[in-house]
Enzyme design. Structure first.
Site, PDB file in Angstrom:
ATOM      1  CE  LYS A  60      -4.523  -1.267   0.386  1.00 40.86           C
ATOM      2  NZ  LYS A  60      -4.570  -2.627   0.864  1.00 40.86           N
ATOM      3  CB  SER A 313      -0.697  -8.131  -0.931  1.00 42.71           C
ATOM      4  OG  SER A 313      -1.586  -9.006  -0.266  1.00 42.71           O
TER       5      SER A 313
END
Ligand SMILES: *Cc1c(COP(=O)(O)O)cnc(C)c1O
Length: 333
Positions: A60, A313
């Protein structure tokens, strides 16, 4: 047909240059065992890209840094606000602190305590409001208006998409023959950016999205042909919780256009993915990050290519939760 949102490969290259001082390139390692487990369908090699080792513990940061660095001096002065399940908020807090920008992070009461603590440590202003992500989002919109802050969208923004797309550039450099990318999917910023980068270079590369089977909003929106809303459910993949926005501007259409297949995995399968990463690769990964490994371990893909990259991720999971999960998980094979 609606035209595609205007996010280009050039935007992704620009993002890479912008964020270089804040977000790092992450490791891509081969997973021999995942290659073996994915047979007999038979890829030649399966690699995992370790965004759990990214600063702030998730990819992110790439999108958040790109967005914050692109703000005007006036916007930076007034400050930013965002809504998050945790990882985006942490990334925005980190980048904002580096750039001297005031950040307000809105979270629902469902936020994990470890993610909340990490955001607070970075010095952001934290607002915990509402039982669900959508309620926290309403609060964020109210505060944004009241205080004249700039909203940093978690996924539905061209700068965020381009930032996440820098993962695609790294994949192309390290695995030039890549033919399949397996990517966790929630709001779709991650997969839109990666697919844009990969398919701009080679449209034949298959991009596969993986979501948890508990309230997978993008999955059902694709089936319905328009963004839909679903009631939130608790899941071990807490980073994937939340809607795609009924007024979705970018990611829904990009996912519709670029993504070749979307598959779902269960809580048990996700747990197996987390345990596999820990045992086989000594990597701490969170539930939302384990869905790609889970899909390969449980042979969920209709076809597997020869040179596969699985995006891992993030790694923001409390130690107790990881160990508890690894304790009951059953790795197939
Ligand atoms: C946000 C997040 C995702 C999903 O990204 P989208 O852009 O919302 O699809 C996947 N994994 C982790 C760890 C995340 O934090």
């Amino acid at each position: 047909m609606d035209s595609l949102p205007h996010v280009t490969l050039q935007d992704v290259y620009r993002a890479r240059k912008r964020i270089a001082a804040i977000a790092r390139r992450t490791l891509l390692i081969e997973s021999q065992l995942l290659t073996d487990r994915a047979r007999p369908a038979g890829p030649t090699d399966v690699h995992i890209k370790l965004e759990n080792l990214q600063a702030t513990g998730s990819f992110k940061l790439r999108g958040a840094a790109n967005k914050l660095l692109g703000l005007t001096a006036d916007e930076k002065e007034r400050g930013v606000i965002t809504i998050s399940t945790g990882n985006h908020g942490r990334a925005v807090s980190y980048a904002a602190r580096r750039l001297g920008i005031h950040a307000v992070i809105c979270l629902s009461e469902g936020v994990t305590q470890s993610k909340l603590a990490a955001i607070k440590r970075l010095g952001a202003e934290v607002v915990v409001h509402g039982a669900t992500y959508d309620q926290a989002e309403e609060q964020a919109l109210r505060l944004q208006q009241e205080r004249g802050l700039t909203m940093i969208e978690p996924f539905d923004d061209p700068d965020i998409i381009a930032g996440q797309g820098t993962i695609g550039l790294e994949l192309l450099e390290e695995l030039p023959d890549i033919d399949t990318a397996v990517v966790p999917l929630s709001g779709g910023g991650l997969i839109s950016g990666i697919a844009l980068a990969l398919k701009s270079v080679n449209p034949a590369i298959r991009v596969i999205g993986v979501s948890m089977d508990r309230a997978p909003v993008m999955y059902h929106s694709l089936l319905a042909g328009a963004p839909i809303q679903m009631e939130e459910e608790e899941t071990i993949a807490d980073a994937l919780v939340g809607g795609i926005g009924s007024a979705n501007k970018y990611t829904f259409r990009m996912v519709q256009h670029y993504v070749d297949e979307t598959v779902l995995v269960s809580e048990e399968e996700i747990a197996a993915g987390m345990a596999f990463a820990l045992e086989e690769h000594h990597q701490v990964i969170e539930g939302g990050a384990a869905v790609g490994i889970a899909a390969l371990l449980h042979q969920k893909l209709s076809q597997v290519g020869n040179h596969v990259a699985v995006i891992v991720s993030g790694g923001n999971v409390a130690t107790e939760r990881l160990l508890e999960t690894a304790g009951w998980a059953r790795i197939p094979g």
